[in-house]
Design a protein around this motif. Structure first.
Motif, PDB file in Angstrom:
ATOM      1  N   ALA A  18      -0.357   7.588   4.509  1.00 17.83           N
ATOM      2  CA  ALA A  18       0.875   8.137   5.072  1.00 17.83           C
ATOM      3  C   ALA A  18       1.784   8.704   3.996  1.00 17.83           C
ATOM      4  CB  ALA A  18       1.617   7.044   5.852  1.00 17.83           C
ATOM      5  N   HIS A  19       1.615   8.249   2.769  1.00 16.56           N
ATOM      6  CA  HIS A  19       2.446   8.726   1.650  1.00 16.56           C
ATOM      7  C   HIS A  19       1.639   9.573   0.667  1.00 16.56           C
ATOM      8  CE1 HIS A  19       5.867   6.191   2.799  1.00 16.56           C
ATOM      9  NE2 HIS A  19       4.953   5.329   3.187  1.00 16.56           N
ATOM     10  N   CYS A  20       0.387   9.877   1.042  1.00 18.45           N
ATOM     11  CA  CYS A  20      -0.477  10.637   0.129  1.00 18.45           C
ATOM     12  C   CYS A  20      -1.313  11.630   0.942  1.00 18.45           C
ATOM     13  CB  CYS A  20      -1.365   9.661  -0.645  1.00 18.45           C
ATOM     14  SG  CYS A  20      -2.340  10.430  -1.929  1.00 18.45           S
ATOM     15  N   PRO A  21      -0.688  12.653   1.490  1.00 22.04           N
ATOM     16  CA  PRO A  21      -1.393  13.567   2.400  1.00 22.04           C
ATOM     17  C   PRO A  21      -2.414  14.480   1.723  1.00 22.04           C
ATOM     18  CG  PRO A  21       0.842  14.357   1.984  1.00 22.04           C
ATOM     19  CD  PRO A  21       0.749  12.993   1.355  1.00 22.04           C
ATOM     20  N   LYS A  22      -2.388  14.552   0.398  1.00 26.89           N
ATOM     21  CA  LYS A  22      -3.310  15.465  -0.294  1.00 26.89           C
ATOM     22  C   LYS A  22      -4.584  14.784  -0.775  1.00 26.89           C
ATOM     23  CE  LYS A  22       0.370  18.573  -1.869  1.00 26.89           C
ATOM     24  NZ  LYS A  22       1.013  19.179  -3.065  1.00 26.89           N
ATOM     25  N   CYS A  72      -0.138   7.554  -5.873  1.00 23.75           N
ATOM     26  CA  CYS A  72      -1.290   8.457  -5.778  1.00 23.75           C
ATOM     27  C   CYS A  72      -0.842   9.893  -5.535  1.00 23.75           C
ATOM     28  CB  CYS A  72      -2.222   8.015  -4.658  1.00 23.75           C
ATOM     29  SG  CYS A  72      -3.212   6.555  -5.041  1.00 23.75           S
ATOM     30  N   ALA A  73       0.171  10.077  -4.710  1.00 24.29           N
ATOM     31  CA  ALA A  73       0.650  11.431  -4.420  1.00 24.29           C
ATOM     32  C   ALA A  73       1.109  12.137  -5.695  1.00 24.29           C
ATOM     33  CB  ALA A  73       1.789  11.374  -3.401  1.00 24.29           C
ATOM     34  N   PRO A  99       0.817  -1.216   0.000  1.00 25.54           N
ATOM     35  CA  PRO A  99       0.000   0.000   0.000  1.00 25.54           C
ATOM     36  C   PRO A  99       0.847   1.261   0.000  1.00 25.54           C
ATOM     37  CG  PRO A  99      -0.159  -1.147   2.105  1.00 25.54           C
ATOM     38  CD  PRO A  99       0.527  -2.069   1.160  1.00 25.54           C
ATOM     39  N   GLU A 100       2.064   1.166   0.522  1.00 26.22           N
ATOM     40  CA  GLU A 100       2.966   2.312   0.466  1.00 26.22           C
ATOM     41  C   GLU A 100       3.284   2.675  -0.981  1.00 26.22           C
ATOM     42  OE1 GLU A 100       3.389   0.568   4.520  1.00 26.22           O
ATOM     43  OE2 GLU A 100       3.341  -0.278   2.505  1.00 26.22           O
ATOM     44  N   GLN A 134     -11.505  16.817  -6.751  1.00 23.20           N
ATOM     45  CA  GLN A 134     -11.372  16.066  -5.508  1.00 23.20           C
ATOM     46  C   GLN A 134     -10.899  14.660  -5.874  1.00 23.20           C
ATOM     47  OE1 GLN A 134     -12.398  17.643  -2.223  1.00 23.20           O
ATOM     48  NE2 GLN A 134     -11.870  19.200  -3.744  1.00 23.20           N
ATOM     49  N   CYS A 135      -9.847  14.193  -5.225  1.00 26.74           N
ATOM     50  CA  CYS A 135      -9.248  12.899  -5.560  1.00 26.74           C
ATOM     51  C   CYS A 135      -9.425  11.923  -4.409  1.00 26.74           C
ATOM     52  CB  CYS A 135      -7.766  13.070  -5.879  1.00 26.74           C
ATOM     53  SG  CYS A 135      -7.456  14.089  -7.346  1.00 26.74           S
ATOM     54  N   GLY A 136     -10.049  10.785  -4.702  1.00 27.14           N
ATOM     55  CA  GLY A 136     -10.283   9.767  -3.700  1.00 27.14           C
ATOM     56  C   GLY A 136      -9.266   8.650  -3.794  1.00 27.14           C
TER      57      GLY A 136
END
Length: 504
Positions: free
Chosen positions: A218-222, A180-181, A173-174, A195-197
């Protein structure tokens, strides 16, 4: 003595009436109620006038493109599955249903036509598995040029399942979160309003998908939202969902958890299921199944700051006699009620059309799984599930606020395990351009509701009712006449009532 008895009778009637007040108001996304848009069974689907009219009748606030699992292999340039992906890398049901060999096409241009015709908001599920970021950006720009608003973007579909292709591209998942980031930064640089889900997951059976949601975030804060999918059995006989689910088996029931034993013969079993609907505890088994199913979103461990997008949900009961009945309509309505109590911003029920999950029947075979009696569907009418979706979409249309109706007395049902479930539910939708109330009496007795004390002068109501075992194809047989609101409103058993305010 006669006057005393009359007075006691009136007092009894008054005490039996239930009052209500509005609970806490929450903001409501007018696009909330929508559809998963897997339409691969039709070539250029929105060229079919019958589909357009049926979806207009249903009235969704959003439509998802291109759909779920197929979106992981979707070539947006081609308007069909990615020809470079071998059959061996695809989930089995896609190949088994001949989708890879189909001559049908569903390009963006056709999707744009459907959005124009229906007025729904587009939800874009982008291909993060077989295509790259350049492919997505090129096609989001194309969608924008076609007049489609880039408001909701889903980053993949169910990539947490340990399928070979998914596991190879995203070993952890990391890895998914880091990708995703990058994608979110690129998408928002061109479409800042988007808006990105990001995919959430509550499975914990194997290391790769255990704690998927917090590990990815944790690797995609936005990320702007967390995506949740939920399928469930009806649970009529107390069966609960299998814990060891894999891709394509979500929502299947675990026979070992049954509290009631059904006949093994398929025809006898279907008649048995309908008979069980007369038992309030069996019906409560179904309602508590919904409550438990929706509550599993909490197991994703998504932060409270992020809304949830449930872009796929439905019942998984392929051969059940309950599928297609008014009981399923109320079961689906229960889902919407429970979603409204949670942090859900988008809902896309699975699916617009299809064999197992349709909101709209496309032929006379929509009820062909029923073997205990002859029954058929009518093409381009709403299914039982579609009827519930239609009523909630209609109630919410044009509204920006929702408040649960809190009743002075609750009607309770108790399931086989002793869990109590509320049979009386209601919502007040307001703000924007409309003001409506939707009430559901899932119990076995009529309920009298006192309407005085609320600003309902000049309002009207319409009721929808049938016996739980009634098979539906369209709204005509369940829809009552529109009537002016009265001081005491009677909610029939197993009914849905829609109140329309007189205010514009």
């Amino acid at each position: 003595m006669g006057l005393l008895l009359l007075w006691l009778g009136l007092l009894s009637n008054c005490s039996a009436q239930i009052t209500w007040k509005d609970g806490p108001i929450k903001s409501l996304n007018p696009d909330l109620i929508g559809l998963n848009g897997n339409l691969v069974g039709l070539d250029h689907p929105w060229n079919h006038d019958s589909l357009v009219v049926a979806v207009q009748t249903l009235g969704p606030g959003n439509v998802r493109y291109p759909g779920g699992t197929i979106g992981n292999y979707w070539d947006w340039d081609r308007g069909w599955l990615d020809a470079s992906v071998p059959d061996s890398s695809m989930i089995k049901w896609v190949v088994a249903n001949g989708i890879t060999e189909s001559p049908n096409r569903y390009p963006l241009e056709n999707f744009a036509k459907g959005i124009r015709e229906t007025g729904a908001a587009p939800v874009f599920m982008v291909n993060m598995l077989s295509q790259d970021l350049a492919h997505t950006m090129r096609n989001l720009r194309k969608a924008d040029s076609l007049g489609l608003e880039i408001a909701y973007v889903e980053l993949g579909n169910e990539l947490y399942f340990n399928l070979p292709f998914e596991s190879r591209v995203y070993p952890t998942p990391e890895d998914y979160g880091k990708t995703c980031a990058v994608w979110i930064d690129s998408i928002k640089s061109v479409f800042p309003q988007a808006q990105c889900g990001i995919l959430g997951n509550y499975l914990r059976r194997k290391p790769r998908h255990t704690d998927w949601t917090p590990r990815a975030l944790a690797h995609c804060p936005k990320a702007d939202a967390v995506i949740f999918h939920k399928y469930s059995p009806f649970g009529l006989n107390g069966q609960r969902e299998k814990e060891s689910v894999t891709a394509g088996t979500e929502g299947q029931a675990d026979a070992h958890t049954a509290t009631r034993q059904a006949p093994k013969d398929p025809v006898a079993r279907q008649q048995w299921e309908l008979d069980q609907l007369q038992d309030p505890a069996a019906w409560a088994n179904m309602l508590s199944t919904v409550d438990r199913s929706v509550a599993t979103y909490r197991m994703m461990d998504a932060p409270d700051s992020l809304p949830i997008w449930c872009t796929e949900f439905n019942v998984r009961a392929d051969h059940s006699a309950i599928r297609g009945t008014w009981a399923q309509a109320l079961f689906t309505a229960r889902y919407y009620d429970q979603f409204l109590h949670g942090p859900f911003e988008l809902l896309c029920i699975h699916n617009i059309t299809g064999t197992l999950f349709p909101q709209i029947y496309t032929d006379t075979e929509g009820l062909s799984h029923i073997r205990h009696q002859p029954v058929s569907s009518t093409a381009w009418t709403l299914s039982a599930s579609g009827a519930a979706t239609h009523l909630f979409a209609r109630a919410i249309r044009g509204c920006t606020q929702a408040a649960p109706m809190e009743f002075s007395k609750q009607i309770w049902l108790q399931d086989d395990r002793g869990q109590k479930v509320q049979a009386l539910m209601g919502w007040h939708f307001s703000g924007g351009t409309s003001d409506r109330r939707l009430l559901i009496n899932a119990g076995y007795n009529a309920v009298k509701i006192e309407t005085s004390g609320h600003d309902l002068a000049g309002s009207s109501y319409r009721q929808y009712q049938a016996s739980l075992g009634t098979y539906l194809s369209g709204m005509a047989e369940i829809e009552g006449e529109s009537s002016p609101i009265s001081q005491v409103l009677t909610l029939p058993p197993h009914s849905i009532t829609l109140i329309q305010s007189s205010t514009p």
